[in-house]
Design a protein around this motif. Structure first.
Motif: not given
Length: 219
Positions: A174-199
């Motif tokens: 939500d709009d209370t997210a900190t810079n650190k939370e945004i960056r951490r979530q970006w890396r988590r989701l990018a890795l999760m959905w990267h098309p060359d990863r399982d799933g």
């Protein structure tokens, strides 16, 4: 060949403010994600110059300096920076071995992980410090922006920036997210959905990239 074990002296920046700004470079090294695709595409190890050649062939790597020696150094710096960042992202589920002539992802993390990491501490610190790139913060930022544009064109993202409220929803924040939370979530989701990863899922990965492009101005 990358002479990684004998990096040049750290450049001295006369402007202390510019030096401090190097720590405020916004966003990830965009080479992280195409490198993950290349490394996942083969069970064999890669060499740094082979990775560079593949990225150049895909139009994702450009000439970085008029001086050929400086261009090679800057290319290798960007690649090693991205590889060490990716190594951190993949842990603790898998292990990215970062040796200039033997670069490979292993599904099993070595039992002596701490020792393996310690062996490359000095090299890792060197390549993750943007002061060693031998240029000013504005040029680094401009270069990363250019690489991001190339990568987004390559994977087919929407060129129009996503609204921040929508981007936050994609990141499950939500709009209370900190810079650190945004960056951490970006890396988590990018890795999760990267098309060359399982799933992985290419469309969801593109959506996450679009959200990051909007939110990284805050991070």
């Amino acid at each position: 060949m990358l002479l990684a074990k004998q990096p040049p002296m750290t450049p001295r920046l006369d402007d202390q403010t510019a030096s401090a700004d190097l720590f405020a470079i916004k966003g990830d090294n965009p080479l992280i994600w195409p490198l993950l695709s290349l490394l996942q595409s083969s069970l064999s190890s890669w060499k740094v110059h082979h990775l560079a050649a593949e990225l150049q062939q895909k139009g994702l790597m450009q000439n970085l300096d008029e001086n050929p020696q400086k261009a090679l150094f800057k290319q290798n710096f960007l690649l090693m920076n991205a590889l060490f960042e990716l190594q951190q992202i993949l842990l603790p589920k898998s292990w990215l071995q970062v040796k200039s002539m033997e670069i490979q992802i292993f599904r099993i993390v070595p039992c002596n992980l701490d020792q393996q990491l310690a062996e490359d501490d000095a090299l890792r610190d060197y390549y993750k410090d943007w002061r060693n790139y031998d240029t000013c913060p504005d040029i680094i930022q401009e270069m990363l922006e250019s690489f991001w544009n190339r990568y987004e064109n390559y994977i087919g993202t929407n060129p129009n920036l996503m609204h921040q409220s929508r981007a936050l929803a994609v990141f499950e924040l939500d709009d209370t997210a900190t810079n650190k939370e945004i960056r951490r979530q970006w890396r988590r989701l990018a890795l999760m959905w990267h098309p060359d990863r399982d799933g992985g899922d290419a469309s969801k990965f593109r959506e996450v990239c679009e959200a990051w492009q909007s939110l990284r101005e805050k991070s």
